[in-house]
Design an enzyme around this catalytic site. Structure first.
Site, PDB file in Angstrom:
ATOM      1  N   GLU A  49       7.099  -9.882 -32.129  1.00 48.40           N
ATOM      2  CA  GLU A  49       7.675  -9.518 -30.836  1.00 48.40           C
ATOM      3  C   GLU A  49       7.792  -7.996 -30.819  1.00 48.40           C
ATOM      4  O   GLU A  49       8.391  -7.406 -31.709  1.00 48.40           O
ATOM      5  CB  GLU A  49       9.047 -10.187 -30.699  1.00 48.40           C
ATOM      6  CG  GLU A  49       9.647 -10.092 -29.332  1.00 48.40           C
ATOM      7  CD  GLU A  49      11.072 -10.662 -29.288  1.00 48.40           C
ATOM      8  OE1 GLU A  49      11.412 -11.548 -30.096  1.00 48.40           O
ATOM      9  OE2 GLU A  49      11.841 -10.195 -28.441  1.00 48.40           O
ATOM     10  N   ASP A  60      20.962  -6.003 -25.476  1.00 51.23           N
ATOM     11  CA  ASP A  60      20.810  -5.589 -26.860  1.00 51.23           C
ATOM     12  C   ASP A  60      22.032  -4.915 -27.449  1.00 51.23           C
ATOM     13  O   ASP A  60      22.739  -4.166 -26.781  1.00 51.23           O
ATOM     14  CB  ASP A  60      19.592  -4.659 -26.996  1.00 51.23           C
ATOM     15  CG  ASP A  60      18.296  -5.424 -26.875  1.00 51.23           C
ATOM     16  OD1 ASP A  60      18.140  -6.417 -27.614  1.00 51.23           O
ATOM     17  OD2 ASP A  60      17.455  -5.073 -26.037  1.00 51.23           O
TER      18      ASP A  60
END
EC number: 4.2.1.20
Lengths: 260, 401
Positions: A49, A60
């Site tokens: 990824e 995040d």
């Protein structure tokens, strides 16, 4: 058959679990991207990824935020990442999945994104701020092109919703394992096993667990309940520390896991 | 104009708005929408809200005819909707009271909020003290430096203020952190968003709670002048005071509506917060809206003398109203706002917030172009006490040089 589907089919034949590491493109300069992806493939990663940095990554935690800021400071652009991937593609055979946010994709332009991502040999795309309610903006064009939109389910998604999302799933289903943002942590909620089993029971696509997974023990724990794991923040930290052995050990934990 | 019914059932205003948020938050915003729909129809909720707005906030606020300012403008009559006279000194509390009551209805005992200048943080901390809710406020470290007194005020009120150092350390980053905190604590926390932004249903809920401003204005103006005003002017950061002011007038096409953005050092300097004038549509903080961004879709830092306007986006409904042309979006520089700040203070004895000073500055320009029998209502969204130290520093510097 898309490369992601093929990969999971052969994984299943070998009765192995998936390990998908996340790296931030441009962290350490785009020149280092190829080296990292090639290393991860050799170490046994199922797919990679690749994060494309965005200034405001709300899904995040601190580790990936910092990696994104470093990448942006290096001058990393959307165009730059896609053309780097196009150069790397001939040297790796595992699926490449890009992870970014809605805004950089819109700014690049959907049509252009699909053409260039296709050219770069991108197999899938994860966009954490694109729930199914809004996905028509991107999903159809993406899927017509053969790039899989990887959808996410979470601990807060009710069963009916998990079924709905699983029904639309392409490639694999990403089961978020913490109620929170990305980043290493010590433990998980007690109901996690039940949740992963529940997701697995309604999905006819492979289910990968991700968020907060940072040790070989976590990898093994999660792998009991689903088809493998995604590890991001910990991989970024290990690359930062130059601890390639640590990365190999994490991947080995998944590769060596045998379903009973 | 036909009947205005936006947002649609998916939370869109034309192409704008929506719910661009992580899956973890989806259930929370769906629940919030359901609960809000119930509350809207619940007479007991509406009564409680009305009572608190009257007895605690001090509504209704006056619609004041600023005679001296009008004379100075030498044109249309200028009225000021005195939101600065609300408890806590700004319009923000209209929304925080409503949302805190919603949090209680949902059984949530803890709230999180972002703040820029600190006004929304103070308004949130205030209602949390009143309603016994636990309160966490995220504030950019740059804003903490600029607004020390508001930080202390929030702490006095019992809130925990968390400094945000990521990104530019301003409002945008405080929203990022508040969203991350909400993602991690979504099961027992309500996020009191402070403006008409974020994922649906926030832009609608905040607009509705703020629309008390426009509703009162309409009645008050009619009582004084027997008609509707010719023009309405309000400043825009995220856009809550202006949306609350404009909303009840959207179908009255004869009323011209003006939203005033911060032009900072100048609209062509790249140092401004004029998202509608200079930005382009994109997705930030859960909504599709006009944004200041570079060609790669990275969000740019906004700049304004006023921390409350220092935001690189603008609510989705404003984005829609810009495209339809129903509202005209203008901009005022730091310099012009400072001038208006001093002017209103000297002429009327009212110290306006630097945010509201942008609206005052534009209203003066507009008044000069209008007939004397016409009238403008300015939304005076907040008082300027919080800005006095900053203005002192700025004017002191100018005097020295």
């Amino acid at each position: 058959m898309n490369r992601i589907e093929k990969t999971f089919a052969s994984l299943k034949e070998r009765n192995e679990k998936a390990f998908v590491p996340y790296i931030m493109a441009g962290d350490g300069g785009l020149d280092s991207l190829q080296e990292k992806i090639v290393f991860l493939e050799k170490a046994g990663a199922t797919a990679v990824e690749i994060g494309i940095p965005f200034s405001d990554p709300v899904a995040d935690g601190p580790t990936i935020q910092r990696a994104g800021i470093r990448a942006l400071k290096e001058g990393t652009t959307f165009r730059g990442v896609l053309s780097a991937l196009a150069e790397i593609r001939p040297f790796v055979s595992i699926p490449l999945i890009v992870m970014t946010y809605v805004n950089p994709v819109l700014a690049y332009g959907m049509g252009k994104f699909i053409v260039d991502a296709k050219k770069a040999g991108v197999d899938g795309c994860i966009i954490p701020d694109l729930p199914i309610e809004e996905e028509e903006l991107i999903a159809r064009m993406l899927e017509d092109s053969g790039i899989e939109l990887i959808r996410l389910v979470t601990l807060t998604s009710p069963l009916e919703r998990i079924k709905e999302i699983a029904g639309r799933a392409r490639g694999f289903l990403y089961a978020v394992t913490v109620t929170g943002i990305t980043g290493a942590r010590s433990g998980f909620q007690n109901e996690l096993g039940d949740y992963l089993k529940r997701v697995k029971s309604v999905s006819n696509k492979p289910v990968l667990a991700g968020f907060g997974i940072s040790t070989p023990e976590h990898v093994k724990e999660m792998s009991q309940y689903c088809d493998g794991v995604i590890v991001g923040s910990k991989i970024i930290e290990l690359f930062e520390q130059g601890d390639l052995k640590g990365i190999e050990n994490l991947i080995k934990a998944a590769n060596s896991f045998q379903s009973v | 104009m036909t009947t205005y019914t936006l947002p649609d059932h998916k939370g869109h205003f034309g192409p704008y708005g929506g719910k661009f948020i992580p899956e973890t938050l989806m259930q929370a915003v769906i629940e919030l929408e359901d609960e809000y729909k119930k509350a809207e129809k619940d007479p007991a909720f509406q009564q409680q809200l009305k009572d608190l707005l009257k007895e605690y906030v001090g509504r209704e606020t006056p619609l004041y005819y600023a005679e001296n300012l009008t004379r100075h403008g030498n044109g249309a009559k200028i009225y000021l909707k005195r939101e600065d006279l609300n408890h806590t000194g700004a319009h923000k509390i209209n929304n925080t009271i409503g949302q805190a009551l919603l949090a209680l209805r949902m059984g949530k005992k803890k709230v999180v909020a972002e703040t820029g200048a600190g006004q929304h943080g103070v308004a949130t901390a205030t209602v949390c003290a009143l309603l016994n809710l636990e309160c966490v406020i995220f504030m950019g470290e740059e804003d903490i430096k600029r607004q020390q007194l508001n930080v202390f005020r929030m702490e006095l009120l019992g809130a925990k203020v968390v400094s945000v150092s990521s990104g530019s350390g301003t409002l945008k980053d405080a929203v990022n952190e508040a969203l991350r905190y909400w993602v991690a604590n979504v099961n027992d926390i309500h996020y009191i968003l402070g403006s008409v932004m974020g994922p649906h249903p926030f832009p609608m809920i905040v607009r509705d709670f703020q629309s008390v401003i426009g509703k009162e204005t309409k009645e008050q103006f009619f009582a004084k002048e027997g008609r509707l005003p010719e023009a309405i002017v309000a400043c825009i950061g995220g856009g809550s005071n202006s949306m609350g002011m404009f909303y009840p007038f959207l179908e009255d096409e004869e009323v011209k509506l003006f939203g005033v953005e911060a032009a900072g050092l100048g609209i062509d300097t790249g140092r401004h917060a004029a998202s509608l004038t200079k930005g382009k549509p994109g997705v930030l903080h859960g909504a599709y809206m006009y944004l200041l961004q570079d060609e790669d879709g990275q969000i740019l830092e906004a700049h304004s003398i006023s921390a409350g306007l220092d935001y690189p986006g603008v609510g989705p409904e404003h984005s829609y109203l810009k495209d339809t042309g129903r509202v005209s979006y203008e901009s005022i520089t730091d310099e012009e706002a400072l001038e208006a700040f001093q002017l209103l203070t000297r002429l009327e004895g009212i110290i306006p917030a630097l945010e509201s000073s942008h609206a005052v500055a534009y209203a003066l320009k507009l008044a000069a172009k209008m007939k004397k029998e016409e009238a403008i209502v300015v939304c005076l969204s907040g008082r300027g006490d919080k800005d006095v130290p900053q203005v002192k520093a700025r004017l002191g510097k100018e005097l020295e040089s």
